[in-house]
Design an enzyme around this catalytic site. Sequence first.
Site, PDB file in Angstrom:
ATOM      1  N   SER A 154       0.827  -1.201   0.000  1.00 34.52           N
ATOM      2  CA  SER A 154       0.000   0.000   0.000  1.00 34.52           C
ATOM      3  C   SER A 154       0.864   1.255   0.000  1.00 34.52           C
ATOM      4  O   SER A 154       1.626   1.500  -0.932  1.00 34.52           O
ATOM      5  CB  SER A 154      -0.970  -0.039   1.177  1.00 34.52           C
ATOM      6  OG  SER A 154      -1.915   0.996   1.090  1.00 34.52           O
ATOM      7  N   ASP A 308      -3.221   6.602  -3.190  1.00 40.32           N
ATOM      8  CA  ASP A 308      -1.978   6.043  -2.689  1.00 40.32           C
ATOM      9  C   ASP A 308      -1.475   5.025  -3.720  1.00 40.32           C
ATOM     10  O   ASP A 308      -2.139   4.770  -4.722  1.00 40.32           O
ATOM     11  CB  ASP A 308      -2.171   5.458  -1.291  1.00 40.32           C
ATOM     12  CG  ASP A 308      -3.073   4.246  -1.259  1.00 40.32           C
ATOM     13  OD1 ASP A 308      -3.879   4.078  -2.197  1.00 40.32           O
ATOM     14  OD2 ASP A 308      -2.994   3.464  -0.294  1.00 40.32           O
ATOM     15  N   ASP A 312      -6.143   2.171  -3.272  1.00 38.40           N
ATOM     16  CA  ASP A 312      -7.335   1.865  -2.486  1.00 38.40           C
ATOM     17  C   ASP A 312      -7.725   3.040  -1.591  1.00 38.40           C
ATOM     18  O   ASP A 312      -8.809   3.040  -1.009  1.00 38.40           O
ATOM     19  CB  ASP A 312      -7.180   0.577  -1.678  1.00 38.40           C
ATOM     20  CG  ASP A 312      -6.079   0.610  -0.632  1.00 38.40           C
ATOM     21  OD1 ASP A 312      -5.296   1.584  -0.612  1.00 38.40           O
ATOM     22  OD2 ASP A 312      -5.989  -0.345   0.164  1.00 38.40           O
TER      23      ASP A 312
END
Length: 554
Positions: A154, A308, A312
């Site tokens: 992430s 990001d 998400d």
Amino acid sequence: MAAETTDLDDLRARAERWLDDDPDPADRDELRAVLAGLPGSAPELADRFAGPLAFGTAGLRGPLRAGPNGMNLAVVTQAAAGLVGWLADQGGEGPLVIGYDARRGSLAFAERTAQVATGAGRQALLLPRPLPTPVLAFAVRHLGAVAGVMVTASHNPPQDNGYKVYLGAQLGGELGAGAQIVPPADAGIEAAIRAVGPLAQVPLGPPGQVLGDDLVAGYVERAAAVVDPAGPRDLKVAYTPLHGVGAAVLTAAFARAGFATPGVVPEQAEPDPAFPTVSFPNPEEPGAVDKLVALAGSTGADIAIANDPDADRCAVAVPVDGTWRMLRGDEVGVLLADHLMRRGVTGLYATTIVSSTLLRAMAAARGLPYDETLTGFKWIVRAGGGREPLVFGYEEALGYCVAPEHVRDKDGITAALTVAELAAGLKAEGRTLTDRLDELAAEFGVHHTDQLSVRVEDLRVIADGMARIRAATPTALLGRPVTEVSDLLPEADVVILRTDAARVVIRPSGTEPKLKAYLEVVEPVTDGDVPSARRRAHALVTELRNEIAAALGL
């Protein structure tokens, strides 16, 4: 001295055993170099062997390095074997679908997961290229997969990678179909991983089936369907994927929905695992969106949007008095919720215990069901236990789910589309997102939120802070008595303090070495004077931050 020598000999022996089982030549060379540096490299070696990288409800996440306490081919092989074995033990049938981002090692980890799955006789389906996490979550539901794996870290630093697991309807139930795993599945998978024997004995099959672009097209089509096809489309958007994988999918979704193609920050448009233009690839971090707001200002954009790196999450900035202001996650969350409510979307609205209480007030005033969960979308998408259909969920960390039937997870692409729809509609009326926020404040009071977030090198600082707040819990905040104290142990390491006009939630971060305190002050608006109420609330939150920092010993 003898004890130290024995410890070092034991550490060396463990490393030698790991080397014998490590399938990656480059990782073996890396670990041999650390061994060659002994005894001076003992602290580094000890850290690499401090324990296996824990498989929790967020899966695996850690630095790319050789050894059990890192992300590498050996750890991923073991994790994949444990997962595939657990799926078989649960009677799960059907394919395993695998996605990956553009970080270092992601493709190799995805391909190894596919080989482990096919080696065990299970069909493996790989997404066609590096893609956003919500595309993988969509694919699990869309393809009826037994489970999904997303290789991503992430918004973590460049040196990290991770491994997230999603379950399909067969093992996750309807609420958890295409959602991240929750207990007891995480503990079951962790136990299965630890039971995996020598990696040389894990059978590896063919590389699996690479899916076509029709899967991505299906996601884009469903994403575009979240907005009203007849709504206004006059909106100029500046956008950045922060060197991640969001640009192609987001621009395709905007085009499919009838919006003009956003202007993209050129230096950040293509995936780059080094994230060269940002010190930390998280739109919440200072400086991360400087190039975005510069582009927005120079092009006369109406709004600026950042995803990001795995797309998400969604961040939004707006022009205010000649400059650009990043909206807080709570602000975007209530704007989206209010927009859906005004569109007549009925059902359950949900957020987490660390988010603003404004959504609760809005749902109550409008007669809509509401629920609050622990942090994380694995809980948000299961809000209400299925008693009411979830129609919207958000968390203050820039995560929004505007179409749970499409993606049962946070989705920065559909969130961006819905923000654009709202902004375009307001623009057609001569108004802005900040105007709408002022209207909500006038109706419900100013709900000013902020964070005290401390990144640490020594994790004991976090444990000490939590122990301190439990041992010497404040009896007053901002001069008002604390009326409620909630300690969520053992379910979660969270302490909540409330007064009649403020709330503080204190917890360790679930994904980073941070201690966090989530602050909220509710200030009434008098005679429609929202600016004055905002100034008062801002001053109070600043004072509250100082009080909590002192209480935590920071």
